[in-house]
Scaffold this active site. Structure first.
Site, PDB file in Angstrom:
ATOM      1  N   ASP A 158      10.883  -3.664  13.997  1.00  0.00           N
ATOM      2  CA  ASP A 158      10.311  -3.290  12.818  1.00  0.00           C
ATOM      3  C   ASP A 158       9.251  -2.609  13.071  1.00  0.00           C
ATOM      4  OD1 ASP A 158      11.958  -4.458  10.499  1.00  0.00           O
ATOM      5  OD2 ASP A 158      11.765  -6.424  11.716  1.00  0.00           O
ATOM      6  N   GLU A 206       2.577   0.091   8.984  1.00  0.00           N
ATOM      7  CA  GLU A 206       1.767  -0.277   7.734  1.00  0.00           C
ATOM      8  C   GLU A 206       1.132  -1.699   7.841  1.00  0.00           C
ATOM      9  OE1 GLU A 206       1.135   0.511   3.221  1.00  0.00           O
ATOM     10  OE2 GLU A 206       2.972  -0.769   3.623  1.00  0.00           O
ATOM     11  N   ASP A 207       2.360  -2.631   8.263  1.00  0.00           N
ATOM     12  CA  ASP A 207       1.837  -3.958   8.304  1.00  0.00           C
ATOM     13  C   ASP A 207       1.043  -4.461   9.345  1.00  0.00           C
ATOM     14  OD1 ASP A 207       3.501  -4.532   5.911  1.00  0.00           O
ATOM     15  OD2 ASP A 207       5.361  -4.328   7.033  1.00  0.00           O
ATOM     16  N   ARG A 230       4.490 -13.342   3.717  1.00  0.00           N
ATOM     17  CA  ARG A 230       3.904 -13.011   5.172  1.00  0.00           C
ATOM     18  C   ARG A 230       2.539 -13.006   5.095  1.00  0.00           C
ATOM     19  NH1 ARG A 230       7.717  -9.324   7.109  1.00  0.00           N
ATOM     20  NH2 ARG A 230       9.710 -10.048   6.744  1.00  0.00           N
ATOM     21  N   HIS A 266       6.616  -8.069  -0.424  1.00  0.00           N
ATOM     22  CA  HIS A 266       5.547  -7.437  -0.220  1.00  0.00           C
ATOM     23  C   HIS A 266       4.780  -7.161  -1.675  1.00  0.00           C
ATOM     24  CE1 HIS A 266       5.941  -6.310   4.382  1.00  0.00           C
ATOM     25  NE2 HIS A 266       5.309  -7.565   4.203  1.00  0.00           N
ATOM     26  N   CYS A 295       5.436   1.762   4.026  1.00  0.00           N
ATOM     27  CA  CYS A 295       5.205   1.014   5.232  1.00  0.00           C
ATOM     28  C   CYS A 295       5.432   1.972   6.477  1.00  0.00           C
ATOM     29  CB  CYS A 295       6.629   0.231   5.348  1.00  0.00           C
ATOM     30  SG  CYS A 295       7.315  -0.165   3.958  1.00  0.00           S
TER      31      CYS A 295
END
Ligand code: CIR
Length: 266
Positions: free
Chosen positions: A66, A71-72, A137, A168, A255
């Protein structure tokens, strides 16, 4: 209208790995095709560059399926990169893999400490506030750890509960300009955007909420021409992009980049 929350000199992206076929997903919508994903990603990078920004593209990380969803793993604000702690076990070490590039590009990096978790996809920044959605998350402890960091940078922090079933906070919302948010009806109903002008998505167009305002352009998923027309009707310059492969693993437009300005002191 100010604008450091949507005008950027730079973006940082990471090419999708072939291991994207093993990316996390809530529902099986088919397996992403790595070659098609790479083609979509190249179009995405080209489109960001066309706004005048410098876009650095990092090499793929096969160990992290992933990791294209860069961005995460970090939050970039006012010339500072904050290394986050992604909430999914398989994504936790993406931050350590990204950190050397953030040090190279920003010089200054702050690490989120302690036991909490925060995914960048749960953070929506306007010019003066950071809105964070608690989710599967992003934990309350993570937000407590992040709060003093963003407050030191001059932002107000507000916390909301992302409605159940939404991955999200920004799966259902995006910033269009310093005063305007694009939101699904279900997220807007929580009242989280009461101090903003809100453009609500039509029913059935919820997946178009993850748009990005990047310089003079709003990029939207090309599967949703009605949303593109809606935004054009509000005066925005809109460019549709394909996220067909990313969507199979719950990814969207925001993302796939960290967006920032080199002129740190805004
Ligand atoms: C995940 O579940 O973590 C990835 N498959 C998708 C991440 C999307 N990231 C985002 O919306 N910020």
């Amino acid at each position: 209208m100010s604008g450091h929350s949507f005008t950027f000199t730079h973006a940082l992206c990471r090419k999708p790995a072939n291991s994207i076929v093993d990316g996390l997903r809530a529902t099986y919508l088919g397996t992403p095709d790595p070659a098609a994903f790479m083609a979509d990603h190249e179009d995405y990078v080209t489109a960001l560059r066309a706004t005048g920004a410098v876009v650095d593209v990092l090499e793929p990380l096969e160990d992290f399926p992933d990791s294209v969803f860069i961005e995460d793993a970090a939050l970039c604000l006012k010339g500072v990169a904050i290394c986050l702690r992604p909430g999914a076990d398989t994504r936790r070490a993406e931050t350590a893999a990204l950190r050397p590039d953030l040090v190279r590009l920003f010089g200054r990096v702050i690490d989120l400490q302690a036991d909490g978790f925060v995914d960048g996809g749960d953070i929506l920044c306007s010019d003066d506030e950071v809105i964070i959605g608690l989710s599967e998350r992003t934990t309350a402890q993570g937000v407590r750890d992040l709060q003093p960091i963003v407050e030191r940078l001059g932002y107000r922090l507000r916390i909301f509960e992302t409605p159940k079933g939404i991955l999200h906070f920004k799966s259902d919302s995006s910033l269009l300009d310093a005063e305007t948010i694009l939101s699904t009806k279900r997220l807007n109903a929580s009242g989280c955007f009461s101090s903003y002008k809100v453009i609500e998505l039509a029913d059935g167009e919820e997946a178009a909420a993850n748009a990005i305002r990047f310089n003079d352009t709003v990029f939207v998923d090309k599967k949703f021409p009605n949303t593109a027309d809606l935004l054009r009707g509000h005066g925005y310059k809109v460019e549709p992009l394909s996220v067909a492969q990313a969507a199979k693993v719950d990814g969207g437009l925001s993302c796939m980049s960290l967006r920032y300005s080199a002129d740190a002191g805004v």
